[in-house]
Design a protein around this motif. Structure first.
Motif, mmCIF file in Angstrom:
data_model
loop_
_atom_site.group_PDB
_atom_site.id
_atom_site.type_symbol
_atom_site.label_atom_id
_atom_site.label_comp_id
_atom_site.label_asym_id
_atom_site.label_seq_id
_atom_site.Cartn_x
_atom_site.Cartn_y
_atom_site.Cartn_z
ATOM 1 N N ALA A 21 0.827 -1.208 0.000
ATOM 2 C CA ALA A 21 0.000 0.000 0.000
ATOM 3 C C ALA A 21 0.861 1.258 0.000
ATOM 4 C CB ALA A 21 -0.921 0.015 1.207
ATOM 5 N N GLN A 22 2.165 1.104 0.219
ATOM 6 C CA GLN A 22 3.078 2.243 0.247
ATOM 7 C C GLN A 22 4.235 1.986 -0.701
ATOM 8 O OE1 GLN A 22 3.642 1.699 4.367
ATOM 9 N NE2 GLN A 22 5.611 0.707 4.173
ATOM 10 N N ARG A 23 4.826 3.042 -1.199
ATOM 11 C CA ARG A 23 5.994 2.907 -2.067
ATOM 12 C C ARG A 23 7.208 2.656 -1.181
ATOM 13 N NH1 ARG A 23 6.771 4.878 -7.508
ATOM 14 N NH2 ARG A 23 8.921 4.401 -8.038
ATOM 15 N N LEU A 24 7.933 1.595 -1.464
ATOM 16 C CA LEU A 24 9.084 1.217 -0.653
ATOM 17 C C LEU A 24 10.327 1.954 -1.122
ATOM 18 C CD1 LEU A 24 8.471 -2.631 -0.565
ATOM 19 C CD2 LEU A 24 7.695 -0.920 1.064
ATOM 20 N N LYS A 25 11.171 2.326 -0.179
ATOM 21 C CA LYS A 25 12.450 2.968 -0.502
ATOM 22 C C LYS A 25 13.491 1.867 -0.651
ATOM 23 C CE LYS A 25 11.252 7.161 1.934
ATOM 24 N NZ LYS A 25 11.509 8.040 3.058
ATOM 25 N N LEU A 26 13.611 1.369 -1.867
ATOM 26 C CA LEU A 26 14.517 0.250 -2.131
ATOM 27 C C LEU A 26 15.957 0.730 -2.155
ATOM 28 C CD1 LEU A 26 12.452 -1.528 -4.906
ATOM 29 C CD2 LEU A 26 12.536 -2.040 -2.484
ATOM 30 N N LYS A 27 16.838 -0.143 -1.721
ATOM 31 C CA LYS A 27 18.257 0.173 -1.647
ATOM 32 C C LYS A 27 19.027 -0.809 -2.514
ATOM 33 C CE LYS A 27 17.386 1.863 2.934
ATOM 34 N NZ LYS A 27 17.479 1.714 4.344
ATOM 35 N N LYS A 28 20.261 -0.478 -2.833
ATOM 36 C CA LYS A 28 21.089 -1.340 -3.678
ATOM 37 C C LYS A 28 21.515 -2.610 -2.940
ATOM 38 C CE LYS A 28 22.108 1.905 -6.984
ATOM 39 N NZ LYS A 28 21.294 1.849 -8.129
ATOM 40 N N GLU A 29 21.745 -2.513 -1.650
ATOM 41 C CA GLU A 29 22.165 -3.679 -0.866
ATOM 42 C C GLU A 29 20.952 -4.561 -0.534
ATOM 43 O OE1 GLU A 29 21.963 -0.115 1.993
ATOM 44 O OE2 GLU A 29 23.171 -0.511 0.242
#
Length: 149
Positions: A103-111
């Protein structure tokens, strides 16, 4: 004029007595001021997320594949290409790749990150079409995988 006075006198007395009562009422007291946190969302710790999840996956292969922003209630569909299952309460074997909804946009990371998932509730119109079984745990944050010494 004397004949009309008995009619207006009670009305005038009521108006002045009501104004007096309004002045005597103390200011409102909020009994739940400590419990109310307007504008502040609760974010679970990593251990709370792990305990509340049905499925926990450690992965670096997650990407956004679709979203519904601008078309009603926003939701985001993510595809997990590969990863390691750390906890599973429903499936003993899970095939990769699979998709999940949030339901929310995730703050994806490279690791690599931990993905905390619950059994899908709602989204019945898109669940069958997209073959969705899981959704992001509400209140969970994106935590990176830390290397153990």
């Amino acid at each position: 004029m004397k004949g009309r006075l008995p009619y207006f006198l009670p009305l005038l007395l009521m108006i002045f007595s009501c104004e007096k009562k309004e002045m005597q009422i103390p200011h409102e007291i909020d009994l739940f001021a400590q419990e109310r946190r307007e504008g502040k969302a609760y974010i679970m710790s990593a251990q709370e997320c792990f305990d509340a999840s049905d499925l926990v996956v450690s992965t670096a292969g997650i990407k956004l594949v679709d979203s519904s922003t601008g078309r009603g209630r926003s939701f985001f569909i993510y595809k997990i290409n590969s990863g390691e299952i750390l906890k599973s309460t429903r499936d003993s074997v899970l095939g990769f790749p699979f998709q999940m909804v949030s339901a929310q946009r995730l703050k994806l990371k490279k690791e690599p990150i931990y993905v905390y998932l619950k059994k899908l509730q709602g989204y019945r119109f898109i669940a069958e079409e997209k073959k969705l079984k899981y959704q992001w745990l509400k209140g969970a944050s994106v935590y990176t995988v830390k290397e153990e010494d």
